[in-house]
Design an enzyme around this catalytic site. Structure first.
Site, PDB file in Angstrom:
ATOM      1  N   ILE A  14       0.828  -1.212   0.000  1.00  0.00           N
ATOM      2  CA  ILE A  14       0.000   0.000   0.000  1.00  0.00           C
ATOM      3  C   ILE A  14       0.865   1.266   0.000  1.00  0.00           C
ATOM      4  O   ILE A  14       0.564   2.238  -0.656  1.00  0.00           O
ATOM      5  CB  ILE A  14      -0.930   0.030   1.238  1.00  0.00           C
ATOM      6  CG1 ILE A  14      -1.836  -1.200   1.257  1.00  0.00           C
ATOM      7  CG2 ILE A  14      -1.737   1.307   1.323  1.00  0.00           C
ATOM      8  CD1 ILE A  14      -2.803  -1.275   0.103  1.00  0.00           C
ATOM      9  N   ALA A  76      15.711   6.695  22.020  1.00  0.00           N
ATOM     10  CA  ALA A  76      15.379   5.545  21.178  1.00  0.00           C
ATOM     11  C   ALA A  76      15.528   5.921  19.721  1.00  0.00           C
ATOM     12  O   ALA A  76      15.543   7.103  19.375  1.00  0.00           O
ATOM     13  CB  ALA A  76      13.951   5.082  21.466  1.00  0.00           C
ATOM     14  N   GLU A 140      17.927  15.878  11.196  1.00  0.00           N
ATOM     15  CA  GLU A 140      17.612  17.296  10.993  1.00  0.00           C
ATOM     16  C   GLU A 140      16.173  17.655  11.331  1.00  0.00           C
ATOM     17  O   GLU A 140      15.868  18.816  11.563  1.00  0.00           O
ATOM     18  CB  GLU A 140      17.963  17.731   9.570  1.00  0.00           C
ATOM     19  CG  GLU A 140      17.182  17.013   8.497  1.00  0.00           C
ATOM     20  CD  GLU A 140      17.621  17.393   7.090  1.00  0.00           C
ATOM     21  OE1 GLU A 140      16.748  17.430   6.209  1.00  0.00           O
ATOM     22  OE2 GLU A 140      18.815  17.654   6.885  1.00  0.00           O
TER      23      GLU A 140
END
Length: 181
Positions: A14, A76, A140
């Site tokens: 998809i 994380a 960024e």
């Protein structure tokens, strides 16, 4: 023993993105009937529990667009293609906190949302942090603020839902039962 396995008959891609891919699978159920499964494919991620010499946990505060709110979380990040989880953990620790470590301890791994995604999260802990003079730059499009909290302060933020994600709540529960060292 009951067999719960669903056999994939057809997969329809998809969406292919930078972080996730999505697909719809036609499956045959254990009772012989068919159904559809919407699946998010994710390369996996790593989270780190960084504990300072004075027993404070380093968290990052950042805005989460899907939730339209700011959360306090442990550092994380996503596994890169072919990257070992330990390498990701060290990279994310440095990028998000400006620290590194020579003692990274594997805690566990878990699936984040097994009802619709295959993402696996590897959890590590370190209590021997070393400041990096020139840390690697963050992505960024990533903006974070560092916070150092005691375990008790972190538990309070869970109650107030400022810490409101599973990996961080798990990390706090782990520290409560296993200790900071």
């Amino acid at each position: 023993m009951t067999n719960f396995e669903e056999k994939t008959v057809h997969t329809k891609p998809i969406f292919e993105g930078k972080v996730i891919n999505m697909q719809v699978d036609d499956v045959t159920l254990p009772n012989g009937k068919t159904s559809k499964r919407e699946i998010v494919k994710h390369p996996g991620a790593v989270a780190i529990i960084p504990v300072t010499k004075d027993n404070k946990i380093i968290f990052v505060k950042q805005y989460r667009k899907p939730l339209e709110k700011t959360l306090v979380e442990i550092p994380a990040g996503k596994l890169e293609q072919g990257e070992a989880p330990e390498v990701t953990a060290l990279r994310e620790l440095e990028e998000e906190t400006g620290y590194t470590t020579s003692q990274l301890t594997y805690v566990t791994s878990f699936y984040t949302s097994p009802g619709f995604a295959d993402e696996i999260m590897y959890l590590y802990k370190t209590s021997s942090l070393e400041k990096v003079e020139q840390p690697k730059a963050m992505d960024e499009d990533e903006f974070v603020e560092l916070m150092e909290l005691s375990l008790e302060e972190a538990e309070k933020l869970v109650a107030e839902q400022e810490i409101h994600d599973a990996k961080t709540a798990y990390a706090i529960l782990y520290l409560k039962h296993k200790g900071l060292k």
